[in-house]
Scaffold this active site. Structure first.
Site, PDB file in Angstrom:
ATOM      1  N   THR A  81      18.347 -66.256 138.018  1.00 46.01           N
ATOM      2  CA  THR A  81      18.625 -66.362 139.456  1.00 46.01           C
ATOM      3  C   THR A  81      17.430 -66.904 140.223  1.00 46.01           C
ATOM      4  OG1 THR A  81      20.166 -64.498 139.331  1.00 46.01           O
ATOM      5  CG2 THR A  81      19.291 -65.038 141.505  1.00 46.01           C
ATOM      6  N   CYS A 350      25.265 -59.074 134.396  1.00 43.77           N
ATOM      7  CA  CYS A 350      25.074 -60.508 134.133  1.00 43.77           C
ATOM      8  C   CYS A 350      23.597 -60.864 134.021  1.00 43.77           C
ATOM      9  CB  CYS A 350      25.743 -61.351 135.217  1.00 43.77           C
ATOM     10  SG  CYS A 350      27.475 -61.751 134.831  1.00 43.77           S
ATOM     11  N   PHE A 351      22.708 -59.877 134.157  1.00 39.53           N
ATOM     12  CA  PHE A 351      21.281 -60.044 133.860  1.00 39.53           C
ATOM     13  C   PHE A 351      20.613 -61.117 134.710  1.00 39.53           C
ATOM     14  CE2 PHE A 351      24.024 -59.482 130.153  1.00 39.53           C
ATOM     15  CZ  PHE A 351      23.807 -58.139 129.936  1.00 39.53           C
ATOM     16  N   CYS A 352      21.055 -61.246 135.967  1.00 45.28           N
ATOM     17  CA  CYS A 352      20.496 -62.255 136.878  1.00 45.28           C
ATOM     18  C   CYS A 352      20.580 -63.644 136.267  1.00 45.28           C
ATOM     19  CB  CYS A 352      19.043 -61.918 137.234  1.00 45.28           C
ATOM     20  SG  CYS A 352      18.853 -60.396 138.158  1.00 45.28           S
ATOM     21  N   ASN A 353      21.710 -63.927 135.595  1.00 42.99           N
ATOM     22  CA  ASN A 353      21.931 -65.248 135.015  1.00 42.99           C
ATOM     23  C   ASN A 353      23.431 -65.549 135.077  1.00 42.99           C
ATOM     24  OD1 ASN A 353      22.194 -67.578 133.406  1.00 42.99           O
ATOM     25  ND2 ASN A 353      20.507 -66.960 132.072  1.00 42.99           N
TER      26      ASN A 353
END
Length: 814
Positions: A81, A350-353
């Site tokens: 992100t 979503c793991f900042c992705n």
């Protein structure tokens, strides 16, 4: 401990020591990445995100104009992100941002696309991760040289391409040689390497690019000279001094030296870490792929762009979702809760992705928007919407990870999904086999078998030898606590009438038990008649125990809270608190307004006004738990508004809450508990029985109102209920957490309750419903009483069907 370090922006002895030590750490960082101050500069930042923001703001972007189409900002879709967020800066400068897919870059690599005008110096920036933080995919470091040399371009436009290599995930477990792969910008995050310090990162800037960077704001320590009255400012010469605004976190910077020393001493270097962590990940990946249900269906779906063939293409990260035997995805929140019962902490979401998440999970742009409209935001626990996953589960290995860690995780997956407790072999770890750890790692682990499913040595044992598996005809409403003195006994001893109420037969629905929990997460206080206040049962969850930092404690962190037994004596206006091995202690029910000092605390993300109940009770709690604690009470004149609105409620008349999590009341239905009890008390494959008495099961769900219904889970079809003249709105189901695994009489854990409930309730782990009272008239006292009839109103367009018990567990195969 040994030195005094001063602000480095000074000339005294302690400040000079700081400056010289920090400069030495800069050298050590560059040495770690096989380069030196001749080629790179180290700019300390607040983390890799701050380093990316610095590049976005300082890069020499060229806006479109008559003479050119302007700069381009290209980033790989599989980016964090914080990389994607750079486009907000470029958009403000009218610079075009273009996301590119990995396959498009590989195609450009193959065909060798180059700009049509090699003399054009229009600056463009290409960002990509050395390792995907979502799946662990490793992208070629050779792209750096290819792009910079113009032999490969993310898109065919004239100009000069610069490369930002997001190395934050990659360098935590792998060496990076900047003498070979000379990226222009390399953002880092040190806690990903050492675990400490958490608020420190760096931007490594190629010195050939540094003169091109532009800076607008200037802070302390960056100016060679400036005038306060005129627009005159001359920056310092060195890149680091120019861009490190204000005083850097110098004590944390100095800690990095010890981090690098320890890493080298413990592991022998990053190459060893790379091989060690990849071997563990490859072994775990191979084992997960081999897990199958009896019908041949896979147990997990792994999201990967590689087959874990080598550490050159795959990092020590495994991203997956767990499936049921029909191939349906089990939500990541559910897996997370189960993992914590086995003392395994996983990352979910979503793991900042978002880009990688959309690609691997098949989430369209329109679905992302619909998920947001449905209430899902990044980082929450809304894991499934219309059966489609909103995220996944990720495990990662670091230099401290061991083969035993990997096997513990595999045992958890086997126990959770395949229900095998004894004798289940794990994949072999024979040296030389694909995916096998080295001989030294494996020698103590062969052969490996799954131990008992329980992660706790404690066995859940019946406390009443008279409990049997036969369905009872009556349920005794036995008090959870011994009675208090005669002055209040009439409100605490269950009545004879309550002892004979129905346990789920065809009779009327009545209240069989009433509980309040004066201290949040502490033991229940059972009553037969109790007054209602504006926030629910009077004094229900009015107090809470906090740690030395003022953070509210729950049984998830401190299971022994359930051993604290509060008793409320209304005539004496005191709460008596008891615990084994401790002298009883009394606390006033209300604060002394003249001497009370109000402080602010947080409960479930809500700000609440509280006051400290004094040193005496704080000392008592601290002795019991063995660490500093305090007892706080919600201020009587503080109004905490409920987030869930009642149907037909007028604006400004929101229900108020005590220190509860969600709503004023929680109701559970005996037939629902009975169905769960039957499933839990059923014999397992080995013929062993674990008995869960009804009373003990009820206490785990920590409800206020226990009713005798006519069928299991019928309460979920109710829209509202009436008890005498009182009306209650049903707000929805209670989503359960790991606390139901804690025996409320002993404080011991047993994950079977959560696991069985998860299986039988289609993985949602809902049990009980939230209530709030409506149209309450406080002109006269209102009470709830055991034995009162409950009259429900069904939801509109609801047909109620009995929910079948879960099917027998299938045998395991692997």
């Amino acid at each position: 401990m040994e030195n005094v370090y001063g602000n480095p922006h000074s000339q005294n002895i302690s400040s000079k020591l700081t400056h010289d030590t920090v400069e030495h750490v800069r050298y050590r960082i560059l040495e770690h990445f096989h380069t030196s101050t001749e080629d790179y500069s180290v700019i300390f930042t607040a983390g890799s995100t701050a380093a990316l923001k610095l590049v976005a703001e300082a890069f020499p972007w060229v806006s479109p104009g008559p003479e050119s189409n302007g700069s381009r900002f290209c980033y790989l879709i599989d980016s964090h992100t914080s990389v994607v967020g750079m486009r907000k800066v470029t958009t403000a400068m009218n610079v075009t941002s273009i996301p590119v897919r990995p396959e498009d870059v590989r195609a450009a690599e193959t065909r060798g696309t180059a700009a049509s005008d090699p003399d054009c110096q229009l600056p463009h920036l290409f960002c990509y991760p050395a390792q995907s933080n979502f799946s662990g995919t490793r992208y070629p470091l050779s792209w750096i040289g290819e792009v910079k040399a113009g032999r490969m371009c993310p898109m065919s436009v004239p100009g000069k391409w610069f490369v930002l290599l997001d190395a934050a995930s990659y360098v935590s477990t792998s060496p990076l040689d900047l003498s070979v792969h000379q990226a222009d910008f390399v953002p880092l995050s040190f806690y990903k390497i050492f675990g400490f310090p958490t608020g420190l990162g760096a931007l490594l800037v190629n010195n050939r690019v540094a003169p091109l960077l532009r800076k607008t704001y200037f802070g302390g320590g960056t100016a060679a000279a400036y005038l306060a009255g005129e627009d005159f400012y001359i920056p310092r010469q060195s890149v680091a001094e120019r861009f490190e605004d204000g005083t850097i976190s110098f004590l944390d910077v100095i800690a990095l030296k010890h981090g690098f020393d320890a890493l080298e001493r413990l592991t022998g270097g990053m190459e060893n870490i790379k091989q060690h962590t990849f071997t563990l990940a490859q072994y775990t990946y191979t084992a997960l792929c081999a897990l199958r249900y009896p019908n041949g269906a896979p147990v997990v779906r792994i999201y990967s762009d590689s087959e874990f063939s080598s550490p050159e293409v795959q990092g020590p990260v495994i991203n997956f979702n767990v499936l049921d035997h029909s191939g349906n995805i089990i939500g990541y929140s559910q897996v997370d809760k189960m993992a914590s019962l086995y003392n395994i902490h996983v990352r979910t979401g979503c793991f900042c992705n978002t880009g990688a998440c959309q690609k691997h999970l098949g989430i369209s742009d329109e679905m992302v928007r619909k998920h947001l409209e449905a209430g899902h935001v990044c980082g929450d626990d809304v894991d499934l919407i219309d059966g489609h996953p909103t995220g996944s589960v990720r495990i990662s290995f670091g230099y401290m990870s061991t083969l035993e860690d990997a096997q513990a995780f595999l045992r958890f997956i086997i126990a959770m999904q395949l229900h095998q407790c004894d004798g289940q072999p794990l994949p072999p770890t024979t040296p030389g086999e694909v995916g096998a750890p080295s001989e030294s790692e494996a020698q103590d682990a062969v052969p490996a078998t799954v131990d008992r499913c329980s992660s706790s040595p404690w066995e859940d044992a019946p406390t009443d030898s008279g409990v049997s598996n036969d369905l009872p005809t009556t349920v005794a409403a036995v008090g959870l606590h011994p009675p208090l003195p005669m002055a209040t006994r009439t409100q605490q001893i269950p009545s004879e009438k309550a002892a004979g109420v129905l346990d789920g037969g065809l009779g009327p629905r009545v209240i069989t038990n009433l509980y309040l929990y004066p201290i949040k997460s502490c033991a229940a206080f059972e009553v037969t008649k109790w007054p209602i206040g504006s926030q629910g049962l009077l004094y229900d969850r009015s107090w809470m125990v906090v740690n030395h930092n003022g953070v509210c404690l729950s049984q998830k962190q401190e299971p022994r809270l359930c051993l604290i037994q509060p008793f409320i004596d209304l005539p004496q206006k005191i709460m008596v608190i008891k615990a084994k091995g401790m002298e009883p202690i009394a606390v006033p029910l209300e604060e002394n307004g003249e001497r009370t000092q109000i402080c602010q605390s947080k409960v479930c993300a809500d700000r609440v006004n509280t006051y400290n109940c004094g040193e005496k009770i704080s000392s008592w709690l601290s002795r019991f738990f063995g660490h500093p604690c305090q007892l706080l009470k919600q201020s009587s004149n503080f109004q905490r508004s409920a987030k869930k609105r009642v149907k037909d409620q007028s604006a400004g008349s929101t229900a108020t809450l005590s220190l509860v999590n969600e709503a004023q009341y929680l109701l559970i239905n005996r037939p629902s508990v009975l169905e769960l009890q039957q499933q839990l008390n059923a014999s397992d494959a080995n013929g062993k029985e674990e008995l869960f008495p009804m009373k003990e099961l009820i206490s785990r769900f920590r409800a206020n109102i226990i009713t005798s219904g006519t069928s299991a889970f019928e309460e979920e079809t109710w829209d509202e209920i009436s008890v005498g003249s009182l009306r209650f709105q049903v707000l929805g189901p209670c989503h359960r957490c790991q606390m139901i695994c804690i025996n409320q009489q002993t404080g011991q854990r047993n994950q079977n309750v959560f696991q069985k409930l998860s299986e039988s309730r289609a993985r949602k782990v809902n049990f009980g419903v939230y209530l709030t009272h409506t149209s309450l008239d406080f002109s006269s006292p209102a009470f709830l009483s055991v034995g009162s009839q409950v009259l429900p109103v069904l939801k509109e367009n609801t047909e109620h069907h009995e929910l079948p018990a879960s099917t027998e567990h299938q045998d395991v195969i692997s």
